[in-house]
Enzyme design. Structure first.
Site, mmCIF file in Angstrom:
data_model
loop_
_atom_site.group_PDB
_atom_site.id
_atom_site.type_symbol
_atom_site.label_atom_id
_atom_site.label_comp_id
_atom_site.label_asym_id
_atom_site.label_seq_id
_atom_site.Cartn_x
_atom_site.Cartn_y
_atom_site.Cartn_z
ATOM 1 N N CYS A 1 36.491 27.932 3.015
ATOM 2 C CA CYS A 1 36.600 26.719 2.186
ATOM 3 C C CYS A 1 36.412 25.447 3.004
ATOM 4 O O CYS A 1 36.645 24.354 2.512
ATOM 5 C CB CYS A 1 37.935 26.693 1.444
ATOM 6 S SG CYS A 1 39.351 26.647 2.538
ATOM 7 N N ASP B 1 39.085 22.777 10.582
ATOM 8 C CA ASP B 1 40.070 22.762 11.658
ATOM 9 C C ASP B 1 39.810 23.852 12.682
ATOM 10 O O ASP B 1 40.018 23.655 13.872
ATOM 11 C CB ASP B 1 41.491 22.898 11.084
ATOM 12 C CG ASP B 1 42.015 21.554 10.617
ATOM 13 O OD1 ASP B 1 41.917 20.589 11.388
ATOM 14 O OD2 ASP B 1 42.507 21.459 9.478
ATOM 15 N N GLU C 1 42.838 28.672 10.300
ATOM 16 C CA GLU C 1 42.244 27.465 10.901
ATOM 17 C C GLU C 1 42.779 27.194 12.300
ATOM 18 O O GLU C 1 42.393 26.236 12.951
ATOM 19 C CB GLU C 1 42.400 26.245 9.982
ATOM 20 C CG GLU C 1 43.712 26.093 9.291
ATOM 21 C CD GLU C 1 43.696 24.990 8.230
ATOM 22 O OE1 GLU C 1 42.703 24.266 8.077
ATOM 23 O OE2 GLU C 1 44.735 24.838 7.562
ATOM 24 N N HIS D 1 38.363 13.583 7.078
ATOM 25 C CA HIS D 1 38.588 13.697 5.635
ATOM 26 C C HIS D 1 37.768 12.680 4.853
ATOM 27 O O HIS D 1 37.372 12.924 3.723
ATOM 28 C CB HIS D 1 40.072 13.651 5.319
ATOM 29 C CG HIS D 1 40.715 14.960 5.662
ATOM 30 N ND1 HIS D 1 41.302 15.185 6.877
ATOM 31 C CD2 HIS D 1 40.755 16.117 4.991
ATOM 32 C CE1 HIS D 1 41.705 16.438 6.918
ATOM 33 N NE2 HIS D 1 41.399 17.029 5.785
HETATM 34 C C1 PEP Z 1 39.658 23.123 6.867
HETATM 35 O O1 PEP Z 1 40.322 22.789 7.850
HETATM 36 O O2 PEP Z 1 38.585 23.744 6.939
HETATM 37 C C2 PEP Z 1 40.098 22.782 5.520
HETATM 38 C C3 PEP Z 1 39.451 23.210 4.461
HETATM 39 O O3 PEP Z 1 41.181 21.962 5.416
HETATM 40 P P1 PEP Z 1 41.125 20.374 5.622
HETATM 41 O O4 PEP Z 1 39.693 19.982 5.768
HETATM 42 O O5 PEP Z 1 41.759 19.765 4.419
HETATM 43 O O6 PEP Z 1 41.920 20.209 6.868
HETATM 44 MG MG MG Z 2 42.358 22.148 7.597
#
Ligand code: PEP
Ligand code: MG
Length: 600
Positions: free
Chosen positions: A516, A469, A445, A202
Site C-alpha cells: 500500500c 517507510d 515497514e 506525505h
Molecule cells: C508506507 O509507509 O508505505 C505507508 C503506506 O504509510 P505512510 O506513507 O502513511 O507512512
Molecule cells: Mg508508513
C-alpha cells in the site's frame, strides 16, 4: 508605476525533485508560517491588495471595540487604575502611524494582513526591547499584545480566496504539512512547489492522490516569497520549475501539458477494472484514502475496496483528539460509501513527519526513529482503546479490517491482539453489535518486521507492505530530506529482495499480503511486484487506470520472467532501465505511447 507599466521579469529556471507528475501553470501563491505569531503569510495578487487593506481596517476597528469592553470589565473587577493598561493599548491602536505602517507593508510587500501585522509588530517590539529604560522596554510586551489582538480579529481565511476568482494557482511553501494539505482546495491548485520533502513525504503522497503536479526540494523559498504577481510553470515529470516564463516557454509547456492529458486520456480509454492479468489471473486493486471527505469513486465496479485508510487525518485539523463516538461516525460514513467492499483502517499513525498540533511530543533527535505509529498507541492505551472500540463497533456496519502501522516486533502485535480480544469480549457482554470476525493485520515497514516476517505472520491475520517507510529505513534515507532524495530508491536491488521475501513468506502460509506504499501506483514497479507474487495493490485512485491497464496487458509468465531478471541486477539504474523498457513495450502493445518521464 502602474501594473501595466511594470517591466516584464526575466525568466528563471530552477530544478527540484519531481514528486507528482503532470504540468501545472498559474500565478505564484506563497504560503508560509509567519515568524512572530502562529499565523500564515501569503503573497497577494495585485487585485487582492485593496480588499486586504479593508480587512485590516475592519480588524483594527474590532480590536478597538474589544479593548473598550476589556477595559470596562477590568474596571469593574480590579478598579479603574489597573484597567488603564487597556486604555494605553487603545491609544496604540488610535495612533495612525501604527496602522499606516501595516498598510504600507501590505501594499509594498504584497503580503497578507497577518504577515504585515507580524512584521510591523516584531520590528516595533524589537526596537523597544533594545531600549535602556525599563519602563520603555515593557512597551515591547504591550505592542505584541496589541498585535495579537488585531491578529485574532483577522480570523482564519481560506488562502485560495486571495487569488483571482476562477484562476488556478501554484502553491509555494517551505514545507507542506499533511494537515495543511488536507485543507487544500484541489480545484484551485495548478501545482505545488516545496522546499522540504522527498518523493515519499506525505505532502507528495497527497499531491499524487489529488492528481496535482508537484516538485519538492526547490531551494528558493525566500526568493519566491518576494515575487508576488509572478507566474510559475511546474513540470512534475522532470522537476523543472520556470519562474516568470517568456511567452514562447509558456506556449511550449502548454503544449506539453496537452500531450500529457492526451496520454492520460488514452490510458483511460480502455478498461482497467476489475484487476486481472492478460491470462485472467485476478489481481485485487484497492485505493488509499487520506481524507474522511474522500468519496469512494463512482463507476469503479471491480474495485476491491480501500486498502489503506489513513485514520490519522481524522485527528488533524481539530482542537483535540476525537472521541470514540466521533470516530465511529466517520468510520460509519466511510463504510456506507464502501458498501460491501472492504475497508482496511490503519490505526493512528502520527509522529515522525505527521505531527498533531494539540499533541506536543518532546523534541526528539530522530523523530523518524522515535515515538511514532503503533509505538504511541502501545504506550498510551487510552488512545488505542478509544480507536479500537470505535473500529470494532463500526465493524457491524461494513467490511472492516484493522491494520497496525510501524510495527517492529512480534510482542507489539501480541499486545495489540490481546487488547482487541478484551475489547471484543467486553462489547459482546454489553450486547453491542460487532462483526463475528474482524481481522487485525500489520504493516511491514520496519526492516526488523520484514526480516521476522514468518514470526509476524503467525500473529497477524494479514500483512501489507508499507514501502514508503520500508525504503526509508532500508536505505537509511529520510523520506522528507531533499538532499538525500537520490538514495530513496524503490527499485534498489536490496529493497526488491526484502519485498520478495515478504511476499513469498505470506503466500507460502496462505495469508493475505498487499502493498500500500507509493510503489503500488508506480508503473515502473507493477511488473516486478506482480512477478514476485503480489496480487493486491493499494494506491492513490489516480493511478488505478494506468496500473490496471498495464496488468491487463501482461501475463503472469512474462511478469515472473521480468521479476527474475530484475532481482539479478546489481544496481538501481540497471533495474530501472530494464523495467522501464519492458513497461513501455507493454504499454505500446495496447496503443499507449509513453515517454520515460511519464512513467513515474
Ligand atoms: C508506507 O509507509 O508505505 C505507508 C503506506 O504509510 P505512510 O506513507 O502513511 O507512512
Ligand atoms: Mg508508513
Amino acid at each position: 508605476m502602474t501594473e501595466a507599466e511594470t517591466p516584464r521579469r526575466t525568466e528563471t529556471v530552477t530544478n527540484g525533485i519531481p514528486v507528482s507528475t503532470g504540468v501545472g501553470i498559474g500565478p505564484l501563491f506563497v504560503f508560509a508560517e509567519s515568524f512572530a505569531f502562529d499565523a500564515p503569510a501569503y503573497c497577494l495578487m495585485p487585485e487582492a491588495i485593496a480588499p486586504e487593506v479593508d480587512r485590516l481596517k475592519r480588524a483594527i476597528v474590532a480590536a478597538k471595540d474589544d479593548l473598550d469592553h476589556l477595559r470596562a470589565e477590568a474596571a469593574l473587577k480590579v478598579g479603574e487604575q489597573d484597567a488603564r493598561i487597556f486604555l494605553l493599548h487603545r491609544q496604540m491602536l488610535d495612533d495612525s502611524s501604527f496602522q499606516t505602517q501595516i498598510e504600507r507593508a501590505i501594499r509594498e510587500d504584497k503580503i497578507n494582513a497577518e504577515a504585515a501585522v507580524s512584521a510591523v509588530v516584531s520590528r516595533l517590539s524589537d526596537a523597544f526591547a533594545r531600549l535602556e529604560d525599563e519602563i520603555a522596554r515593557d512597551r515591547a510586551t504591550d505592542i505584541r499584545d496589541v498585535g495579537r489582538l488585531v491578529m485574532r480579529n483577522l480570523g482564519n481565511r481560506d488562502p485560495s480566496t486571495l487569488v483571482a476568482p476562477g484562476e488556478k494557482y501554484v502553491l509555494v511553501t517551505r514545507e507542506l504539512f499533511p494537515s495543511d494539505a488536507a485543507n487544500l482546495d484541489k480545484d484551485r491548485l495548478a501545482a505545488i512547489v516545496t522546499e522540504i520533502g522527498g518523493k515519499a513525504s506525505h505532502a507528495a503522497i497527497l499531491a499524487r492522490a489529488l492528481g496535482i503536479p508537484a516538485v519538492t526540494g526547490v531551494n528558493r523559498f525566500d526568493d519566491l516569497a518576494k515575487r508576488g504577481g509572478s507566474t510559475l510553470i511546474v513540470d512534475g515529470r522532470d522537476g523543472t520549475v520556470v519562474i516568470d516564463p517568456a511567452p514562447e516557454t509558456l506556449e511550449r509547456y502548454r503544449k506539453r501539458g496537452r500531450a500529457f492529458d492526451r496520454i492520460r486520456e488514452s490510458l483511460a480509454a480502455g478498461p482497467s477494472l476489475p484487476g486481472m492479468t492478460r491470462d485472467e489471473v485476478p489481481v485485487e486493486l484497492l485505493i488509499n484514502v487520506e481524507n474522511p471527505g474522500d468519496v469512494l469513486p463512482d463507476r469503479l465496479d471491480g474495485l476491491a475496496g480501500v486498502g489503506l485508510y489513513r485514520t490519522e487525518f481524522i485527528y488533524m485539523n481539530r482542537p483535540f483528539f476525537p472521541s470514540e463516538d466521533e470516530q465511529l461516525a466517520v468510520y460509519q460514513q466511510v463504510l456506507k460509501r464502501a458498501g460491501t467492499r472492504e475497508v482496511v483502517f490503519r490505526t493512528i499513525d502520527v509522529g515522525g513527519d505527521k505531527p498533531l498540533p494539540y499533541f506536543r511530543v518532546d523534541r526528539e533527535d530522530n523523530p523518524a526513529l522515535g515515538w511514532r505509529g503503533f509505538r504511541i498507541s502501545d504506550q498510551w492505551p487510552d488512545l488505542f482503546i478509544a480507536q479500537m472500540r470505535a473500529l470494532l463497533r463500526a465493524s457491524a456496519y461494513g467490511n472492516v479490517k484493522i491494520m497496525l502501522p510501524m510495527v517492529s516486533t512480534v510482542e507489539e502485535v501480541r499486545r495489540a491482539q490481546a487488547i482487541v480480544q478484551d475489547l471484543k469480549s467486553d462489547l459482546k457482554r454489553r450486547g453491542t453489535p460487532i462483526a463475528p470476525k474482524v481481522q487485525v493485520g500489520v504493516m511491514v515497514e520496519v526492516p526488523a518486521a520484514a526480516i521476522a516476517i514468518e514470526s509476524l505472520l503467525r500473529e497477524a491475520d494479514f500483512v501489507s507492505i508499507g514501502s514508503n517507510d520500508l525504503i526509508q529505513y532500508l536505505m537509511a534515507v529520510d523520506r522528507n530530506n531533499a538532499r538525500v532524495a537520490a538514495l530513496y530508491q524503490e527499485l534498489n536491488p536490496s529493497v526488491l529482495k526484502v519485498i520478495a521475501n515478504v511476499i513469498r513468506a505470506a503466500n507460502r502460509v496462505g495469508k493475505e499480503v498487499s502493498l500500500c506504499g507509493e510503489m503500488a501506483g508506480n508503473f515502473y514497479c507493477t511488473l516486478v511486484l506482480l512477478g514476485l507474487g503480489l496480487r493486491r495493490f493499494s494506491m492513490a485512485r489516480h493511478y488505478l487506470t494506468g496500473v490496471g491497464r498495464l496488468l491487463r496487458a501482461v501475463s503472469i509468465d512474462e511478469a515472473e520472467a521480468a521479476a527474475r531478471r530484475a532481482l539479478n541486477f546489481f544496481t538501481t539504474g540497471e533495474v530501472k532501465a530494464f523495467l522501464g523498457a519492458r513497461t513501455r513495450d507493454i504499454f505500446s502493445s495496447i496503443g499507449v505511447a509513453l515517454d520515460e518521464s511519464d512513467l513515474e
